[in-house]
Design an enzyme around this catalytic site. Structure first.
Site, mmCIF file in Angstrom:
data_model
loop_
_atom_site.group_PDB
_atom_site.id
_atom_site.type_symbol
_atom_site.label_atom_id
_atom_site.label_comp_id
_atom_site.label_asym_id
_atom_site.label_seq_id
_atom_site.Cartn_x
_atom_site.Cartn_y
_atom_site.Cartn_z
ATOM 1 N N ASP A 81 -12.079 24.117 3.076
ATOM 2 C CA ASP A 81 -12.226 23.774 4.490
ATOM 3 C C ASP A 81 -12.501 22.368 4.422
ATOM 4 O OD1 ASP A 81 -14.730 23.094 3.444
ATOM 5 O OD2 ASP A 81 -16.023 24.467 4.350
ATOM 6 N N ASP A 122 -13.277 34.290 5.672
ATOM 7 C CA ASP A 122 -14.062 33.626 4.664
ATOM 8 C C ASP A 122 -15.500 33.825 5.381
ATOM 9 O OD1 ASP A 122 -15.631 30.891 4.941
ATOM 10 O OD2 ASP A 122 -14.007 31.068 6.389
#
Length: 371
Positions: A92, A267
């Site tokens: 991320d 996720d």
């Protein structure tokens, strides 16, 4: 030209199943990515994670840049070598921490300036620096653009501000990332719960051109129903021939409802976080293994599972481990939960391929609610 081919093998309504092909291996979709925040999926070895069927894991830019530092990870051979994971990794951008650490961060057009939660040191994270950390230092396979994730609830004007900044940062991220054959860059759709903003965000992202597209700004407190209302339209705004990734989601029912609406990748920290606190996710809903009702229960969590943690230990033993505060209890429940999430995505892939996803969805929802 996109970095990784994405082959959709079957469609059932809006739900799709396929394969995202990367140099480090295929990612079967729908896919759930276990979260390895600090170069580890908490309480699990990489071999255990692999054995659950995971094709890809997620690493966290914010945490790794602070400790042990991205430069150190680079010197030690990159994130794959550092943690012994040879399959794909998605990182991320650090954007979510901008929201969650709003008390110690400042957002400007140029970058995010924030104080480390570890030692208070000052750091600057710009789109360019995020690309350097993710692609060049950590060496991730799928890199996320830097975005601003606006807290919920948000007025439309504030949501627009965040969406427009994210779009400008998306362009800067793409420029800094450039064109790469062995790494992909995903853009992030923003706009909170406002359809017009989601549409504008999607159009701006597609003008820039990314290898895949994420739906950001959800699972931030809006609740399941509000999230599903956004997913009724938001995934279809993104290119049908590229993977769609719903960030930070979620509970098993969230995954099923999102796949029903056209999402491919997920996720969430939930499986391991739940596992550390004694919650096990099962086909019949979540259970608290600490409850007294399991004290003499000789049955395992799932006798049909391929996962040893699910199949080979009784609920009574698992409860004992938690009551005795033995670390093994946290390990086994984390392992079981990751395996369950992988089994769920595998079951969804099979249901889509066989054209029975609507029935699977209804049956799953009924079992999760206790029939």
């Amino acid at each position: 030209m996109v970095a990784f081919p994405f082959e959709i093998s079957a469609v059932d309504g809006a739900a799709r199943t396929g394969v995202l092909k990367t140099p480090r291996g295929d990612i079967r979709t729908p896919a759930f990515m276990p979260v390895g925040t600090a170069a580890t999926v908490k309480a699990m070895t990489v071999d255990q994670v692999k054995d659950t069927g995971a094709d890809i894991i997620l690493g966290n830019t914010y945490h790794l840049m602070l400790r042990p530092t991205a430069e150190r990870v680079k010197r030690l051979g990159g994130l794959h070598n550092f943690m012994r994971w040879d399959k794909p990794i998605l990182t991320d951008s650090g954007g979510f921490q901008v929201m969650s650490l709003s008390g110690i961060s400042k957002v400007t057009e140029e970058a995010v300036t924030f104080s480390s939660h570890i030692d208070g040191s000052k750091h600057v994270l710009s789109p360019e620096r995020s690309m350097e950390i993710q692609a060049d230092l950590l060496g991730s396979d799928i890199v996320m653009q830097l975005d601003e994730c606006v807290a919920w609830p948000a007025e439309e004007a504030r949501a627009r501000q965040g969406m427009e900044l994210s779009a400008r940062w998306g362009l800067r991220s793409k420029t800094a990332f450039g064109t790469r054959d062995t790494q992909a860059l995903f853009g992030i759709q923003q706009g909170s719960t406002f359809k017009n903003l989601r549409q504008e965000s999607s159009e701006r992202l597609q003008e820039i051109g990314f290898d895949g597209y994420a739906l950001g700004g959800l699972a931030v407190g809006e609740g399941h129903e509000a999230m599903c209302e956004v997913l009724d339209y938001a995934p279809a705004m993104l290119p049908a021939d590229r993977p769609r990734y719903l960030m930070g989601v979620g509970k098993p029912i969230d995954l099923v409802e999102a796949v029903y609406r056209g999402v491919d990748m997920f996720d969430c920290v939930l499986p391991t976080r739940s596992g550390r606190h004694g919650q096990a996710w099962t086909w019949d809903g979540a259970i608290n293994i600490k409850n007294a009702r399991y004290a003499d229960d000789e049955d395992p969590l799932d006798p049909t599972s391929d996962c040893s943690a699910s199949r080979d230990y009784s609920k009574a033993y698992l409860r004992h481990l938690f009551k005795a505060e033995e670390i093994l209890g946290q390990v086994l429940l984390s392992w079981h939960n990751i395996a369950f999430f992988q089994a769920l995505t595998a079951a969804m892939r099979e249901a889509i391929a066989e054209g029975r996803f609507e029935r699977f969805r209804k049956d799953f929802a009924a079992r999760q609610q206790g029939g």
